[in-house]
Design a protein around this motif. Sequence first.
Motif, PDB file in Angstrom:
ATOM      1  N   ASN A   1       6.119  23.830  76.736  1.00 43.20           N
ATOM      2  CA  ASN A   1       7.016  24.785  76.141  1.00 43.20           C
ATOM      3  C   ASN A   1       6.366  25.974  75.346  1.00 43.20           C
ATOM      4  OD1 ASN A   1       8.909  25.685  74.377  1.00 43.20           O
ATOM      5  ND2 ASN A   1       9.527  23.940  73.199  1.00 43.20           N
ATOM      6  N   GLN A   2       6.402  26.955  75.589  1.00 38.87           N
ATOM      7  CA  GLN A   2       5.642  28.025  75.102  1.00 38.87           C
ATOM      8  C   GLN A   2       6.386  28.793  73.927  1.00 38.87           C
ATOM      9  OE1 GLN A   2       4.482  30.234  78.256  1.00 38.87           O
ATOM     10  NE2 GLN A   2       2.568  29.024  78.420  1.00 38.87           N
ATOM     11  N   THR A   3       7.525  28.452  73.409  1.00 38.67           N
ATOM     12  CA  THR A   3       8.323  29.049  72.098  1.00 38.67           C
ATOM     13  C   THR A   3       7.268  28.747  70.982  1.00 38.67           C
ATOM     14  OG1 THR A   3      10.309  27.809  73.104  1.00 38.67           O
ATOM     15  CG2 THR A   3      10.746  29.079  70.987  1.00 38.67           C
ATOM     16  N   ILE A   4       7.123  30.159  70.612  1.00 42.87           N
ATOM     17  CA  ILE A   4       6.503  30.266  69.210  1.00 42.87           C
ATOM     18  C   ILE A   4       7.207  30.836  68.181  1.00 42.87           C
ATOM     19  CG2 ILE A   4       4.190  30.537  70.195  1.00 42.87           C
ATOM     20  CD1 ILE A   4       4.306  33.363  69.805  1.00 42.87           C
ATOM     21  N   GLY A   5       8.399  30.993  68.150  1.00 45.46           N
ATOM     22  CA  GLY A   5       9.330  31.417  67.153  1.00 45.46           C
ATOM     23  C   GLY A   5       9.123  33.043  66.901  1.00 45.46           C
ATOM     24  N   ALA A   6       9.658  33.509  65.843  1.00 48.62           N
ATOM     25  CA  ALA A   6       9.698  34.741  65.445  1.00 48.62           C
ATOM     26  C   ALA A   6      10.054  34.937  63.968  1.00 48.62           C
ATOM     27  CB  ALA A   6      10.504  35.687  66.294  1.00 48.62           C
ATOM     28  N   LEU A   7       9.383  36.237  63.378  1.00 53.69           N
ATOM     29  CA  LEU A   7       9.753  36.367  62.195  1.00 53.69           C
ATOM     30  C   LEU A   7      11.259  36.623  61.988  1.00 53.69           C
ATOM     31  CD1 LEU A   7       6.627  38.725  61.135  1.00 53.69           C
ATOM     32  CD2 LEU A   7       6.831  36.360  60.643  1.00 53.69           C
ATOM     33  N   HIS A   8      11.759  36.051  60.664  1.00 50.82           N
ATOM     34  CA  HIS A   8      13.172  36.387  60.465  1.00 50.82           C
ATOM     35  C   HIS A   8      13.367  37.938  60.153  1.00 50.82           C
ATOM     36  CE1 HIS A   8      16.752  36.158  58.045  1.00 50.82           C
ATOM     37  NE2 HIS A   8      16.821  35.017  58.513  1.00 50.82           N
ATOM     38  N   PRO A   9      14.404  38.419  60.763  1.00 45.96           N
ATOM     39  CA  PRO A   9      14.594  39.963  60.293  1.00 45.96           C
ATOM     40  C   PRO A   9      14.606  40.509  59.091  1.00 45.96           C
ATOM     41  CG  PRO A   9      16.475  38.766  61.534  1.00 45.96           C
ATOM     42  CD  PRO A   9      15.636  37.778  61.550  1.00 45.96           C
ATOM     43  N   ARG A  10      14.707  39.616  58.378  1.00 49.40           N
ATOM     44  CA  ARG A  10      14.804  39.947  56.938  1.00 49.40           C
ATOM     45  C   ARG A  10      13.392  40.054  56.426  1.00 49.40           C
ATOM     46  NH1 ARG A  10      17.595  35.391  54.241  1.00 49.40           N
ATOM     47  NH2 ARG A  10      19.557  36.648  53.943  1.00 49.40           N
ATOM     48  N   THR A  11      12.567  39.229  56.719  1.00 49.01           N
ATOM     49  CA  THR A  11      10.947  39.241  56.488  1.00 49.01           C
ATOM     50  C   THR A  11      10.413  40.339  57.154  1.00 49.01           C
ATOM     51  OG1 THR A  11      10.878  36.724  56.936  1.00 49.01           O
ATOM     52  CG2 THR A  11       8.842  37.869  56.824  1.00 49.01           C
ATOM     53  N   ILE A  12      10.705  40.794  58.240  1.00 48.94           N
ATOM     54  CA  ILE A  12      10.341  41.883  58.808  1.00 48.94           C
ATOM     55  C   ILE A  12      10.679  43.177  58.282  1.00 48.94           C
ATOM     56  CG2 ILE A  12      10.452  43.421  60.794  1.00 48.94           C
ATOM     57  CD1 ILE A  12      10.790  40.973  62.619  1.00 48.94           C
ATOM     58  N   LEU A  13      11.970  43.250  57.687  1.00 46.26           N
ATOM     59  CA  LEU A  13      12.531  44.397  56.956  1.00 46.26           C
ATOM     60  C   LEU A  13      11.813  44.532  55.624  1.00 46.26           C
ATOM     61  CD1 LEU A  13      14.008  47.162  57.017  1.00 46.26           C
ATOM     62  CD2 LEU A  13      15.901  45.762  55.829  1.00 46.26           C
TER      63      LEU A  13
END
Length: 343
Positions: free
Chosen positions: A101-113
């Motif tokens: 399973n290669q899902t590594i997640g992503a930053l929350h759009p709020r965190t990015i903004l």
Amino acid sequence: MKQKIENLLKQFETKKEAAKTIADAEAIRLEFMGKKGYINELMAEFRNVAPENKKEMGMLINSLKTSIETGLGELIQAKKDEELENQLKNDKRIDYTLPVNQTIGALHPRTILQKQIIDAFVSMGFTIEDGNEIETEYNNFDSVNVPESHPARDMQDTFWLDNGEVLKTQTSAAQNRILKTHGPICRVLFPGRCFRNEELDATHENTFFQIEGVVVDKNVSVSNLIYFMKEMLKGVFKKDVNVRLRPGFFPFTEPSFELDTTCPLCGGKGCSACSHTGWIELCPCGMIHPNVLKEAGIDSKEYNGFAFGLGFDRLVMIKTGLDDIRRLNGGNVKLLSQFGTKI
Ligand code: DAH
């Protein structure tokens, strides 16, 4: 005796190599370290060693003991690992042919903004500070010119704690502390989570995020405020946008404004994100009220400044196209992670 010690070490190494199971390792332990084992045998002989040789022999026996103990430890661990591996291999419930399973997640759009906004302000000389989530009544209200009798207190449905403190209703709660520690000349940005006892709907959450900024110096003007906000928006949206000020009312600022920006999606032509007006309400702001400066020990005759409190969840919604603020706090990883690289 020296020869015997050397032979014992060799013997141990050979047996260690040959050991196949944990039981074998235990047998070796008994043979060497047990009550009737070789080491105890050596210790008995040691009593008869001539005094002048005792030091040397003692050291050799000790080092033999250490080598055997460490060797046994390694051996037992290796055998345990092997056994576990074999058990897993024979466990029919595990299918080793399945892909990893290669899902590594992503930053929350709020965190990015938030990071993009922070980067824009940092490049304009701002320092970033953290605020508390639990604040005193003084910090959240009194210190920013909202005394108990002030009607503005009712505008914010506050979560009061039993000890009289509050879940901070606004990032402005950190203004006093920040002005005291950074002032009188400062540019500080302080993002944070705020809480209000709101009825929940598509545009209201009881937990939301603001980014507050203060600039204090000599001769600060409203045009400085406009300049900083335009630069920040340029950094975030990667294009020039226009802003406009409308009159507002906030106890911490005088005069107070509502700052709007041309819709970054349609460039001001009108689209569904800006309700076809071409403008997006961005943030309340204004020139810091002299009372707020005085309360932080800053001479309001010599210094002035501006402040703004950007509720940036709205911006996140515009950037992601999500039309319900509750989705931002929803924790639906599938939904939120798709914006990881897109935003
Ligand atoms: N604290 C205000 C609120 O949450 C927002 C705000 C308004 C912050 C004006 C400011 C300001 O710094 O100058 O409603």
